[in-house]
Design an enzyme around this catalytic site. Structure first.
Site, PDB file in Angstrom:
ATOM      1  N   CYS A   1      15.805  42.817  24.982  1.00  0.00           N
ATOM      2  CA  CYS A   1      15.419  42.569  26.368  1.00  0.00           C
ATOM      3  C   CYS A   1      14.699  41.211  26.485  1.00  0.00           C
ATOM      4  CB  CYS A   1      14.519  43.706  26.851  1.00  0.00           C
ATOM      5  SG  CYS A   1      13.741  43.367  28.427  1.00  0.00           S
TER       6      CYS A   1
ATOM      7  N   CYS B   1      10.966  41.559  27.297  1.00  0.00           N
ATOM      8  CA  CYS B   1      10.233  42.076  26.135  1.00  0.00           C
ATOM      9  C   CYS B   1      10.002  40.937  25.134  1.00  0.00           C
ATOM     10  CB  CYS B   1      10.996  43.220  25.465  1.00  0.00           C
ATOM     11  SG  CYS B   1      10.886  44.815  26.308  1.00  0.00           S
TER      12      CYS B   1
ATOM     13  N   GLY C   1      20.187  42.465  43.284  1.00  0.00           N
ATOM     14  CA  GLY C   1      19.903  41.144  42.741  1.00  0.00           C
ATOM     15  C   GLY C   1      19.117  41.147  41.446  1.00  0.00           C
TER      16      GLY C   1
ATOM     17  N   HIS D   1       9.808  43.761  36.984  1.00  0.00           N
ATOM     18  CA  HIS D   1       9.028  42.554  37.259  1.00  0.00           C
ATOM     19  C   HIS D   1       8.832  42.427  38.749  1.00  0.00           C
ATOM     20  CE1 HIS D   1      13.309  41.476  36.951  1.00  0.00           C
ATOM     21  NE2 HIS D   1      13.101  40.576  37.903  1.00  0.00           N
TER      22      HIS D   1
ATOM     23  N   HIS E   1       8.237  39.624  41.557  1.00  0.00           N
ATOM     24  CA  HIS E   1       8.215  38.211  41.932  1.00  0.00           C
ATOM     25  C   HIS E   1       7.055  38.004  42.910  1.00  0.00           C
ATOM     26  CE1 HIS E   1      12.514  37.250  40.764  1.00  0.00           C
ATOM     27  NE2 HIS E   1      12.636  38.560  40.920  1.00  0.00           N
TER      28      HIS E   1
HETATM   29  P1  5GP Z   1      15.708  39.172  38.999  1.00  0.00           P
HETATM   30  O1  5GP Z   1      16.958  38.344  39.196  1.00  0.00           O
HETATM   31  O2  5GP Z   1      15.947  40.218  37.913  1.00  0.00           O
HETATM   32  O3  5GP Z   1      15.109  39.741  40.239  1.00  0.00           O
HETATM   33  O4  5GP Z   1      14.602  38.187  38.454  1.00  0.00           O
HETATM   34  C1  5GP Z   1      14.677  37.622  37.180  1.00  0.00           C
HETATM   35  C2  5GP Z   1      13.979  36.296  37.254  1.00  0.00           C
HETATM   36  O5  5GP Z   1      13.745  35.861  35.929  1.00  0.00           O
HETATM   37  C3  5GP Z   1      14.802  35.189  37.919  1.00  0.00           C
HETATM   38  O6  5GP Z   1      14.079  34.703  39.054  1.00  0.00           O
HETATM   39  C4  5GP Z   1      14.976  34.140  36.843  1.00  0.00           C
HETATM   40  O7  5GP Z   1      14.881  32.817  37.338  1.00  0.00           O
HETATM   41  C5  5GP Z   1      13.860  34.464  35.883  1.00  0.00           C
HETATM   42  N1  5GP Z   1      14.143  34.134  34.501  1.00  0.00           N
HETATM   43  C6  5GP Z   1      15.307  34.379  33.817  1.00  0.00           C
HETATM   44  N2  5GP Z   1      15.198  33.962  32.544  1.00  0.00           N
HETATM   45  C7  5GP Z   1      13.940  33.433  32.427  1.00  0.00           C
HETATM   46  C8  5GP Z   1      13.241  32.825  31.332  1.00  0.00           C
HETATM   47  O8  5GP Z   1      13.729  32.689  30.206  1.00  0.00           O
HETATM   48  N3  5GP Z   1      11.979  32.392  31.570  1.00  0.00           N
HETATM   49  C9  5GP Z   1      11.394  32.530  32.817  1.00  0.00           C
HETATM   50  N4  5GP Z   1      10.156  32.064  32.931  1.00  0.00           N
HETATM   51  N5  5GP Z   1      12.026  33.098  33.845  1.00  0.00           N
HETATM   52  C10 5GP Z   1      13.276  33.539  33.664  1.00  0.00           C
HETATM   53 ZN    ZN Z   2      12.048  44.839  28.280  1.00  0.00          ZN
END
Ligand code: 5GP
Ligand code: ZN
Length: 112
Positions: free
Chosen positions: A4, A7, A91, A98, A100
């Site tokens: 993950c 993780c 999304g 997490h 945002h």
């Molecule tokens: P989701 O798309 O699952 O709601 O949010 C995942 C977020 O993780 C995205 O906004 C993406 O830009 C961020 N993200 C993906 N990979 C990384 C990473 O390696 N480092 C950081 N700091 N953010 C990441």
């Molecule tokens: Zn995880």
């Protein structure tokens, strides 16, 4: 969980730009910010999404929201949005819970 992404970030195996860390929680800036301020708050424990919150893990979720209140206050953010995408259609691209935190610009409603 072994493979993950978040993780791995929580374990320090992948670097991140951290705002806050303790035994249970990590806050770090999003790699692809969608607003002038965009950071993520995660539990270090692997929880897949909001849909997997239950009586055994909800205490850390409450702490995540306390942390969001503290960090937004410390950073002078009076107006901000907290988002958690749960499931691919909503999304979610990283299957580790997490939140945002977005701020620094006007945010449209409803979201896309
Ligand atoms: P989701 O798309 O699952 O709601 O949010 C995942 C977020 O993780 C995205 O906004 C993406 O830009 C961020 N993200 C993906 N990979 C990384 C990473 O390696 N480092 C950081 N700091 N953010 C990441
Ligand atoms: Zn995880």
């Amino acid at each position: 969980m072994e493979d993950c992404l978040f993780c791995k970030i929580a374990r320090g195996e992948i670097p991140s730009n951290k705002l806050y860390e303790d035994d249970e929680l990590l806050a770090f800036y999003d790699i692809a910010p969608q607003a002038p301020v965009h950071f993520l708050v995660i539990p270090k424990q692997h929880i897949e999404s909001c849909g997997k919150i239950d009586g055994d893990n909800s205490a850390v979720v409450a702490k995540a929201f306390e942390l969001i209140a503290k960090l937004t206050k410390e950073n002078g953010l009076e107006s901000f949005r907290v988002v958690s995408n749960c499931g691919e259609e909503a999304g979610q691209s990283v299957p580790h819970l997490h939140f945002h935190v977005l701020a620094g610009r006007s945010l449209a409603w409803p979201p896309g």
